[in-house]
Design a protein around this motif. Structure first.
Motif, PDB file in Angstrom:
ATOM      1  N   VAL A 152       2.373  -3.551  -2.209  1.00 15.91           N
ATOM      2  CA  VAL A 152       2.843  -2.463  -1.200  1.00 15.91           C
ATOM      3  C   VAL A 152       3.364  -1.311  -2.084  1.00 15.91           C
ATOM      4  CG1 VAL A 152       2.970  -3.835   0.852  1.00 15.91           C
ATOM      5  CG2 VAL A 152       5.018  -3.476  -0.637  1.00 15.91           C
ATOM      6  N   GLN A 153       3.033  -0.009  -1.651  1.00 16.47           N
ATOM      7  CA  GLN A 153       3.508   1.223  -2.255  1.00 16.47           C
ATOM      8  C   GLN A 153       3.662   2.358  -1.367  1.00 16.47           C
ATOM      9  OE1 GLN A 153       1.241   3.463  -5.180  1.00 16.47           O
ATOM     10  NE2 GLN A 153       2.896   2.349  -6.684  1.00 16.47           N
ATOM     11  N   PHE A 154       4.712   2.902  -1.252  1.00 14.17           N
ATOM     12  CA  PHE A 154       5.097   4.118  -0.398  1.00 14.17           C
ATOM     13  C   PHE A 154       4.501   5.575  -1.250  1.00 14.17           C
ATOM     14  CE2 PHE A 154       8.251   1.675   1.760  1.00 14.17           C
ATOM     15  CZ  PHE A 154       7.960   1.882   3.025  1.00 14.17           C
ATOM     16  N   ALA A 194      -1.292  -0.805   1.647  1.00 20.58           N
ATOM     17  CA  ALA A 194      -0.940  -2.167   1.374  1.00 20.58           C
ATOM     18  C   ALA A 194      -2.346  -2.695   1.027  1.00 20.58           C
ATOM     19  CB  ALA A 194      -0.688  -3.091   2.637  1.00 20.58           C
ATOM     20  N   LEU A 239      10.727  -0.858   4.170  1.00 20.07           N
ATOM     21  CA  LEU A 239       9.643  -1.828   4.059  1.00 20.07           C
ATOM     22  C   LEU A 239      10.059  -2.873   4.878  1.00 20.07           C
ATOM     23  CD1 LEU A 239       7.047  -2.852   3.117  1.00 20.07           C
ATOM     24  CD2 LEU A 239       8.056  -3.759   0.926  1.00 20.07           C
ATOM     25  N   SER A 240      11.275  -3.303   4.951  1.00 19.83           N
ATOM     26  CA  SER A 240      11.567  -4.591   5.307  1.00 19.83           C
ATOM     27  C   SER A 240      11.651  -4.237   6.939  1.00 19.83           C
ATOM     28  CB  SER A 240      12.957  -5.178   4.979  1.00 19.83           C
ATOM     29  OG  SER A 240      13.524  -6.205   5.883  1.00 19.83           O
ATOM     30  N   SER A 266       6.439 -11.514  -3.272  1.00 18.66           N
ATOM     31  CA  SER A 266       5.950 -11.354  -1.974  1.00 18.66           C
ATOM     32  C   SER A 266       5.785 -12.575  -1.278  1.00 18.66           C
ATOM     33  CB  SER A 266       4.521 -10.409  -1.860  1.00 18.66           C
ATOM     34  OG  SER A 266       3.412 -11.139  -2.128  1.00 18.66           O
ATOM     35  N   LEU A 269       2.313   4.324   3.594  1.00 22.17           N
ATOM     36  CA  LEU A 269       2.638   2.923   3.361  1.00 22.17           C
ATOM     37  C   LEU A 269       1.094   2.257   2.933  1.00 22.17           C
ATOM     38  CD1 LEU A 269       4.277   0.530   2.270  1.00 22.17           C
ATOM     39  CD2 LEU A 269       4.444  -0.184   5.005  1.00 22.17           C
ATOM     40  N   SER A 317       8.041  -3.916   8.142  1.00 21.39           N
ATOM     41  CA  SER A 317       7.215  -5.258   8.365  1.00 21.39           C
ATOM     42  C   SER A 317       7.799  -5.819   9.637  1.00 21.39           C
ATOM     43  CB  SER A 317       7.680  -6.024   7.430  1.00 21.39           C
ATOM     44  OG  SER A 317       7.309  -5.313   6.051  1.00 21.39           O
ATOM     45  N   LEU A 367       7.416   0.820  -6.139  1.00 27.58           N
ATOM     46  CA  LEU A 367       7.691   0.761  -4.582  1.00 27.58           C
ATOM     47  C   LEU A 367       7.417   2.041  -4.166  1.00 27.58           C
ATOM     48  CD1 LEU A 367       7.929  -0.758  -2.384  1.00 27.58           C
ATOM     49  CD2 LEU A 367      10.252  -0.756  -2.196  1.00 27.58           C
TER      50      LEU A 367
END
Length: 518
Positions: free
Chosen positions: A423-425, A438, A401-402, A275, A436, A405, A513
């Motif tokens: 982070v994890q979905f 974090a 995620l991108s 990260s 999501l 963010s 993820l």
């Protein structure tokens, strides 16, 4: 034949064909029997001969020559595999009744996966060309961190020695010299545990021991005291470890003096993503540090190396593996497109494994043309299993995620890249809810900031507007905000403390993820 005396001179197509036929003559191209296979000259010896003929290191020889020699080697691999009835039936079943004469024909060879590995190389191991009873093999196993089922592969030990040497030479000549400078001793250590058969360290450690011009330390997992001892050695240092092992160096090195911190020059992190938050912390503590990706797997000890921290591209080691980025039909994607990572080991004769899918997605990049190494390039796009299923539509979790963010940052809520440790979905598919999660240092402040800026309705809208930009290559345009609303999904941001059990980790400490719950 007139041989090339410098890498600037280019062989004609006829001369290139003559060279590769001389390097791998017809008698070796088609081994007559299983008994003939172990005595075939190694592919590394062919690479060395090619270097002498071209007057240049193999990695710097023009692509046309590399491509021709690799294709000749692939033809030899197909001939060798066909000595085994299981492989022969598999090839014929896919319509491969002759060896590929071109790379276009090579793409007809069926893809292999973990089930292929289990069928061919576990239990009685019927996929071996040369029987295990002859000895000289090593069993390497993956712990199955994605699906929980281990899988084994069999390699000739002589092959591993050669691939370790070849990959080590590339790292020592093209990656580390830029950073490990000066006249003091140079150090390379790893925190991988290379004694575990289910760890990629069992193969990566072999490569690192063969990197020239450095002193190697197989440290294994380290604590602050051991790290401080290693950093007391005079001279610049590089290390390789899993992503989590690199991230924790900010904590382990808290007691280091300034001179020791400045001596840390290269951190190579294993498969995955480090990260932005961790990168910033590492650079703050170690001012001279270059953070580079070392992409490997248990089945392929050096798939790609990030040679330049300013570029996301990974470079393959020329002559080590054939690295392919393919679509759902096993055909090569175009440059700039995303596909599945497929690897074929080019070394070793006794246990070929053709076109193995490793479970990763890559974006195919441009080839480098020199000066320096001429390599293939690709960019990591996530695990193949990192897919968000919203009803019948699949979204790339890495892209989601991108985009999320970016949207959070643009909305003035917060910078997830800077704040989040992990982070994890979590996709509650039956309940139609996507969260999501974090992990952050200040859970209350992060939650308040999002509530004040967006509120629950704003978060829902942010997901709905961002997800269409996360569609995978093969279903781009399949969804839009309106169709996402019709799925009935609810969306949530969840902030938790660092190391919270709400973020699931594998037994090896990795953070998937995506986690699906039904």
């Amino acid at each position: 034949m007139t041989m090339v005396q410098s890498p600037q001179e280019r062989l004609s197509p006829d001369d290139t064909g003559e060279l590769v036929r001389r390097l791998i003559p017809d008698a070796e191209l088609t081994p007559a029997s299983v008994d003939a296979v172990p005595s075939l000259p190694s592919f590394l010896s062919k690479i060395r001969e090619c270097e002498r003929a071209c007057g240049a290191p193999y990695a710097e020889i023009e692509h046309e020559v590399q491509d021709a020699l690799v294709l000749r080697r692939l033809q030899q691999l197909v001939h060798t595999a066909a000595l085994n009835p299981l492989w022969r039936d598999r090839l014929r079943g896919a319509g491969c009744t002759s060896v590929p004469e071109t790379y276009e024909e090579w793409q007809r060879v069926p893809l292999s996966d973990k089930e292929t590995q289990r069928e061919f190389f576990m239990d009685s191991r019927p996929g071996l060309v040369v029987p295990l009873s002859r000895g000289g093999f090593e069993i390497v196993a993956s712990g199955g961190t994605s699906e929980g089922r281990p899988v084994e592969t069999v390699y000739p030990i002589s092959e591993l020695h050669e691939t370790y040497e070849h990959a080590g030479d590339f790292i020592g000549n093209y990656l580390l010299p830029r950073y490990l400078t000066g006249g003091d001793p140079k150090w390379l250590f790893t925190t991988l545990a290379d004694y575990q058969m289910w760890s990629s360290g069992t193969m990566v450690g072999g490569v690192l021991q063969n990197v020239p011009h450095v002193n190697y330390i197989g440290a294994g997992p380290v604590g602050p005291t051991v790290l401080e001892h290693i950093f007391s050695y005079r001279g610049p240092k590089a290390m390789m470890g899993i992503t989590a092992g690199v991230a924790i160096l900010t904590e382990l090195g808290a007691g280091l003096g300034q001179e020791a911190r400045e001596s840390f020059r290269v951190a190579l992190y294993g498969s995955g993503v480090l990260s932005q938050r961790k990168r910033a912390e590492l650079h703050a503590m170690y001012p001279n540090l270059a953070i580079l990706s070392y992409f490997a797997a248990t089945q392929a000890e050096t798939i790609g190396l990030q040679l330049d921290p300013a570029s996301p591209y990974l470079a393959s080691v020329p002559g080590l593996h054939l690295v392919e980025i393919v679509d759902q039909d096993g055909r090569w994607v175009e440059e700039g497109e995303e596909g599945e990572l497929v690897v074929t080991r080019l070394h070793g004769h006794e246990a070929p494994l053709l076109r193995l899918k490793l479970g990763d997605r890559m974006v195919r990049g441009p080839r480098t043309e020199g000066p320096g190494p001429r390599t293939q390039q690709f960019e990591f796009a996530g695990r193949s299993g990192d897919v968000l299923h919203l009803n019948d539509t699949q979204y790339s979790a890495a892209r989601a995620l991108s985009t999320l963010s970016d949207s959070l940052r643009e909305a003035g809520a917060l910078d997830l890249d800077e704040l989040a440790h992990d982070v994890q979905f979590t996709n509650h598919r039956e309940g139609r809810a996507l969260t999501l999660t974090a992990s952050v240092d200040d859970v209350y402040a992060a939650g308040c900031r999002v509530d004040e800026t967006l509120g629950p309705i704003g978060v829902q809208r942010l997901f709905i507007e961002s997800l269409p930009r996360a569609l995978s290559l093969f279903n781009n345009g399949e969804a839009n905000p309106e169709s996402i609303k019709k799925t009935g999904y609810s969306f949530k941001l969840n902030f938790v403390p660092r190391l919270s059990p709400e973020i699931e980790r594998t037994e090896f400490g990795k953070v998937p993820l995506v986690r699906d719950q039904f």
